[in-house]
Design a protein around this motif. Structure first.
Motif, PDB file in Angstrom:
ATOM      1  N   ASN A  75       5.129  -3.988  -9.670  1.00 49.04           N
ATOM      2  CA  ASN A  75       3.671  -4.098  -9.680  1.00 49.04           C
ATOM      3  C   ASN A  75       3.148  -4.588  -8.337  1.00 49.04           C
ATOM      4  OD1 ASN A  75       3.561  -3.235 -12.326  1.00 49.04           O
ATOM      5  ND2 ASN A  75       3.569  -5.308 -13.185  1.00 49.04           N
ATOM      6  N   ALA A  78       3.251  -1.727  -5.932  1.00 45.35           N
ATOM      7  CA  ALA A  78       2.180  -0.770  -6.218  1.00 45.35           C
ATOM      8  C   ALA A  78       0.847  -1.267  -5.675  1.00 45.35           C
ATOM      9  CB  ALA A  78       2.095  -0.523  -7.725  1.00 45.35           C
ATOM     10  N   ALA A  79       0.605  -2.571  -5.879  1.00 45.86           N
ATOM     11  CA  ALA A  79      -0.646  -3.140  -5.386  1.00 45.86           C
ATOM     12  C   ALA A  79      -0.708  -3.085  -3.864  1.00 45.86           C
ATOM     13  CB  ALA A  79      -0.785  -4.584  -5.883  1.00 45.86           C
ATOM     14  N   GLN A  80       0.418  -3.417  -3.210  1.00 47.74           N
ATOM     15  CA  GLN A  80       0.462  -3.389  -1.755  1.00 47.74           C
ATOM     16  C   GLN A  80       0.299  -1.971  -1.232  1.00 47.74           C
ATOM     17  OE1 GLN A  80       0.541  -6.096   0.300  1.00 47.74           O
ATOM     18  NE2 GLN A  80       0.160  -4.608   1.921  1.00 47.74           N
ATOM     19  N   SER A  81       0.930  -1.009  -1.948  1.00 49.33           N
ATOM     20  CA  SER A  81       0.828   0.391  -1.538  1.00 49.33           C
ATOM     21  C   SER A  81      -0.617   0.872  -1.614  1.00 49.33           C
ATOM     22  CB  SER A  81       1.722   1.250  -2.426  1.00 49.33           C
ATOM     23  OG  SER A  81       1.573   2.612  -2.113  1.00 49.33           O
ATOM     24  N   GLN A  82      -1.323   0.487  -2.668  1.00 50.62           N
ATOM     25  CA  GLN A  82      -2.722   0.875  -2.814  1.00 50.62           C
ATOM     26  C   GLN A  82      -3.573   0.259  -1.712  1.00 50.62           C
ATOM     27  OE1 GLN A  82      -4.291  -0.048  -6.644  1.00 50.62           O
ATOM     28  NE2 GLN A  82      -6.246   0.974  -6.306  1.00 50.62           N
ATOM     29  N   LYS A  83      -3.259  -0.997  -1.391  1.00 51.85           N
ATOM     30  CA  LYS A  83      -3.997  -1.681  -0.325  1.00 51.85           C
ATOM     31  C   LYS A  83      -3.750  -0.998   1.014  1.00 51.85           C
ATOM     32  CE  LYS A  83      -4.581  -6.265   1.796  1.00 51.85           C
ATOM     33  NZ  LYS A  83      -4.123  -7.676   1.776  1.00 51.85           N
ATOM     34  N   ASP A  84      -2.479  -0.632   1.283  1.00 51.34           N
ATOM     35  CA  ASP A  84      -2.145   0.028   2.540  1.00 51.34           C
ATOM     36  C   ASP A  84      -2.827   1.393   2.636  1.00 51.34           C
ATOM     37  OD1 ASP A  84      -0.574  -2.125   3.176  1.00 51.34           O
ATOM     38  OD2 ASP A  84       1.326  -1.170   2.617  1.00 51.34           O
ATOM     39  N   ALA A  85      -2.868   2.119   1.502  1.00 48.86           N
ATOM     40  CA  ALA A  85      -3.503   3.437   1.500  1.00 48.86           C
ATOM     41  C   ALA A  85      -4.985   3.327   1.850  1.00 48.86           C
ATOM     42  CB  ALA A  85      -3.323   4.099   0.133  1.00 48.86           C
ATOM     43  N   GLN A  86      -5.661   2.290   1.312  1.00 49.05           N
ATOM     44  CA  GLN A  86      -7.068   2.096   1.620  1.00 49.05           C
ATOM     45  C   GLN A  86      -7.268   1.748   3.083  1.00 49.05           C
ATOM     46  OE1 GLN A  86      -9.726   2.667  -0.419  1.00 49.05           O
ATOM     47  NE2 GLN A  86     -10.843   2.395   1.503  1.00 49.05           N
TER      48      GLN A  86
END
Length: 483
Positions: A75, A78-86
């Motif tokens: 989790n 996933a949160a870090q990946s979403q942050k990096d994508a943004q």
């Protein structure tokens, strides 16, 4: 927080073992079975297995299960990946804004740009301009008397200069699209060979078990009759006048983001003009064709018709039925044509019952005329109106492993046949990587050329169960051909 590297290892082991959670002992701690430890040892060695079991126990020493720890870290990732994508999206937007500002600055008067500044200070958008030194652009301008509007053609003697790279770099992709699967080949097994003819060399053994006797006693031989499958030389010779496809080509080829040399004219001609017709032609040839030697006329040849390029599989079956070949099981023998409604249901069920016992428990397709399948489906619906077809378009014969497979090239024939996929063969001459696909130009004319060999047929006669209407034999095996 447990060591993340260890949690990644735990996740990898669970994935390898195909489990979502480890078995637990009475204390709720994970247990690796002896069988799973053996799998890990075979995969990564005994040292790894011993260390993993020890680390797993240490990981759960505080009462947290391995699965919970892995999920928590997943989790977080996933949160870090979403942050990096943004963050990346924000940076890309900033870069685009800067590029747009730089482009406007570069086009200001005195900066070498071509932008036009209106009296109100707004800047017009710079649009794509084709290379007017090329003949096809000059011809378009001369013919229309109009400036570039984004509605023109793309091809003449400069075709190779502007678009020729697609012939080499995309040759494999283009050819695979050209001779890719059609409805009939989807149900065949494909052989790639340089041989002009291929022939079955072995067959399935029906059984081997017998009572012991002190002598070598080979058990009842299974008869099989191998068939020869021929390959036929085929080619495409297509001429295209791009001026005839002006309106269709432009939206596909002219893109302000691309230079003329990068515009995929070859791919357009192949995918939009040639492939749809070639699919239709191959379907006809591979199903109902009968090969005819090309006729020479002086130093040139008269091109064969589509149905003269090879022997199709229905043509082969008609020839065998006309010859009363007894190695093939002729379903509903003596039935000139199939009936309607409930009679058709009974005839199809009878045909399924006539399949040899060796094949009745094998999952097979009933390759058939699509119109016949539609008639069967409607007759079944009328007889059993409360029965819902759970498989959608898949139509099965009740209490069998046989499913109808519509073949477009068989439409209107009233024929069907049952055979294993391994027995229904599609033969091609070579790997698509080695196929010679070329494009040449002649003034305003573009030519696409390609050659290959292809054929269809069956492997073993005894594995064919076919119903061929009398009218189809008359059509595909007429007496004047001497078949």
């Amino acid at each position: 927080m447990p060591n993340r590297n260890l949690l990644l290892v735990v996740s990898a082991v669970m994935s390898f073992l195909g489990v979502f959670a480890f078995a637990k002992d009475s204390d709720g701690r994970s247990v690796i079975s002896a069988a799973d430890q053996q799998k890990l040892t075979e995969k990564w060695g005994q040292v790894f297995t011993d260390a993993f079991v020890k680390d797993l126990a240490q990981l759960e020493s505080d009462g947290t299960t391995a699965e919970t720890a892995v999920k928590t870290v997943a989790n977080e990732f996933a949160a870090q990946s979403q942050k990096d994508a943004q963050t990346i999206a924000d940076l890309q937007a900033q870069i685009k804004t800067l590029k747009d500002e730089n482009a406007k600055l570069a086009l200001l008067p005195g900066q070498g740009g071509e932008a036009v500044v209106k009296t109100d200070g707004d800047m017009e958008k710079k649009t794509f301009k084709p290379d007017m030194s090329l003949l096809h652009n000059k011809n378009y301008y001369a013919a229309t008397g109009d400036a570039w509007t984004g509605d023109t053609t793309v091809d003449t003697t400069e075709l190779k200069q502007e678009f020729g790279k697609y012939v080499s770099s995309d040759k494999l992709t283009i050819f695979q699209k050209l001779v890719g699967p059609i409805t009939c080949t989807n149900y065949m097994s494909t052989i790639i060979t340089d041989k002009f003819e291929v022939r079955a060399s072995q067959a399935s053994i029906t059984s081997v078990l017998q009572t012991f006797t002190p002598r070598f006693t080979p058990k009842g031989k299974t008869k099989f009759t191998p068939m020869t499958i021929k390959q036929y030389p085929m080619k495409i010779n297509v001429e295209v006048y791009p001026s005839d496809i002006i309106n269709d080509v432009l939206g596909y080829l002219y893109d302000e983001k691309l230079e003329p040399k990068d515009m995929p004219i070859v791919r357009y001609i192949v995918e939009q003009l040639i492939k749809p017709k070639l699919d239709e032609d191959r379907e006809i040839a591979l199903v109902k064709g009968r090969y005819k030697e090309p006729e020479a006329s002086g130093s040139s040849y008269t091109p064969n018709e589509v149905n003269e390029t090879c022997d199709g599989f229905l043509t082969q079956l008609c020839d065998l039925k006309k010859a009363s070949d007894t190695d093939i099981t002729w379903l509903l023998d003596g039935t000139a044509s199939l009936g309607e409604g409930e009679q058709l249901l009974n005839e199809v069920e009878q045909a399924a019952d006539e399949v040899a016992p060796l094949y009745k428990n094998k999952t097979m397709f009933i390759h058939a005329d699509p119109d016949l399948i539609l008639k069967y489906s409607r007759a079944y619906r009328d007889k059993y109106p409360n029965t819902k077809n759970q498989d959608g378009e898949k139509v099965k014969v009740d209490y069998t492993k046989f499913t109808f497979a519509p073949i477009e090239g068989m439409r209107g024939t009233g024929a069907f046949f049952i055979t294993p996929k391994e027995n229904f063969k599609h033969v091609m001459s070579r790997n698509p990587k080695n196929v010679n696909l070329r494009m040449t130009t002649d003034d305003y004319l573009a030519k696409v050329l390609g050659e290959w060999r292809e054929g269809v047929g069956f492997w073993i006669k005894e594995a064919i169960f076919a119903y061929i209407p009398d009218a189809l034999i008359t059509e595909l095996s007429p007496a004047e051909l001497g078949v």
